[in-house]
Write a protein that holds these residues in place. Sequence first.
Motif, PDB file in Angstrom:
ATOM      1  N   PHE A   1      -0.169   3.040   8.335  1.00 37.92           N
ATOM      2  CA  PHE A   1       0.989   2.138   8.318  1.00 37.92           C
ATOM      3  C   PHE A   1       1.701   2.224   9.660  1.00 37.92           C
ATOM      4  O   PHE A   1       2.702   2.928   9.789  1.00 37.92           O
ATOM      5  N   PRO A   2       1.176   1.502  10.664  1.00 40.04           N
ATOM      6  CA  PRO A   2       1.673   1.657  12.040  1.00 40.04           C
ATOM      7  C   PRO A   2       3.188   1.543  12.170  1.00 40.04           C
ATOM      8  O   PRO A   2       3.788   2.233  13.001  1.00 40.04           O
ATOM      9  N   VAL A   3       3.812   0.723  11.316  1.00 39.85           N
ATOM     10  CA  VAL A   3       5.252   0.539  11.446  1.00 39.85           C
ATOM     11  C   VAL A   3       6.016   1.828  11.097  1.00 39.85           C
ATOM     12  O   VAL A   3       7.142   2.036  11.526  1.00 39.85           O
ATOM     13  N   ARG A   4       5.360   2.715  10.336  1.00 37.58           N
ATOM     14  CA  ARG A   4       6.021   3.963   9.932  1.00 37.58           C
ATOM     15  C   ARG A   4       5.763   5.108  10.894  1.00 37.58           C
ATOM     16  O   ARG A   4       6.313   6.191  10.726  1.00 37.58           O
ATOM     17  N   ILE A   5       4.918   4.897  11.884  1.00 36.82           N
ATOM     18  CA  ILE A   5       4.599   5.997  12.805  1.00 36.82           C
ATOM     19  C   ILE A   5       5.849   6.439  13.562  1.00 36.82           C
ATOM     20  O   ILE A   5       6.067   7.630  13.778  1.00 36.82           O
ATOM     21  N   LYS A   6       6.690   5.469  13.925  1.00 36.59           N
ATOM     22  CA  LYS A   6       7.940   5.818  14.605  1.00 36.59           C
ATOM     23  C   LYS A   6       8.818   6.700  13.718  1.00 36.59           C
ATOM     24  O   LYS A   6       9.543   7.563  14.213  1.00 36.59           O
ATOM     25  N   CYS A   7       8.764   6.461  12.421  1.00 32.59           N
ATOM     26  CA  CYS A   7       9.525   7.287  11.475  1.00 32.59           C
ATOM     27  C   CYS A   7       9.032   8.734  11.540  1.00 32.59           C
ATOM     28  O   CYS A   7       9.824   9.676  11.587  1.00 32.59           O
ATOM     29  N   ALA A   8       7.719   8.893  11.544  1.00 36.57           N
ATOM     30  CA  ALA A   8       7.129  10.232  11.557  1.00 36.57           C
ATOM     31  C   ALA A   8       7.351  10.923  12.889  1.00 36.57           C
ATOM     32  O   ALA A   8       7.516  12.146  12.955  1.00 36.57           O
ATOM     33  N   ASN A   9       7.379  10.152  13.972  1.00 35.79           N
ATOM     34  CA  ASN A   9       7.509  10.739  15.313  1.00 35.79           C
ATOM     35  C   ASN A   9       8.951  11.050  15.706  1.00 35.79           C
ATOM     36  O   ASN A   9       9.178  11.818  16.641  1.00 35.79           O
TER      37      ASN A   9
END
Length: 151
Positions: A127-135
């Motif tokens: 879910f590429p849009v959530r990668i910023k959340c994880a990072n």
Amino acid sequence: MALEELYREVILDHYRSPRNRGALENPTTQADGDNPLCGDEIHLDLMIEDGVITEVGTVSQGCSISQSSASMMTDAIKGKRIEVVRELTAKFKGMMDIESGHDPGLDPDRPGSVLGDLEALQGVRKFPVRIKCANLAWTTLEEALASTEIS
Ligand code: ZN
């Protein structure tokens, strides 16, 4: 238990019972980060003594991915030397970097993986849009560490 279920359990556990919550009284360094796309915010305090991160505190709000990632991050870095933390940060970001096309080589069946619980977040890669959340927590950590080099 299927691996994906196990991962979901790990993420939910950190979301429900976040580790190292609350600001520190006299942090050595601190940083703030946010992810406006999702509304995630984090304030991170670090106590560093003799090159070791001895205390970590966060004040944060946002989605389950950002919150559990922050909790796992604090767990992973507490008590570690700064150079080890930098390596860990690079490994985590490498795992989440789908654009490089680099396969982090995380084999769930391989024992003794370096990232431990953090590997639970690799499902976010779908879910590429959530990668910023994880990072977010890790980017904020890098900022906090960068500002200690100046002083
Ligand atoms: Zn988020």
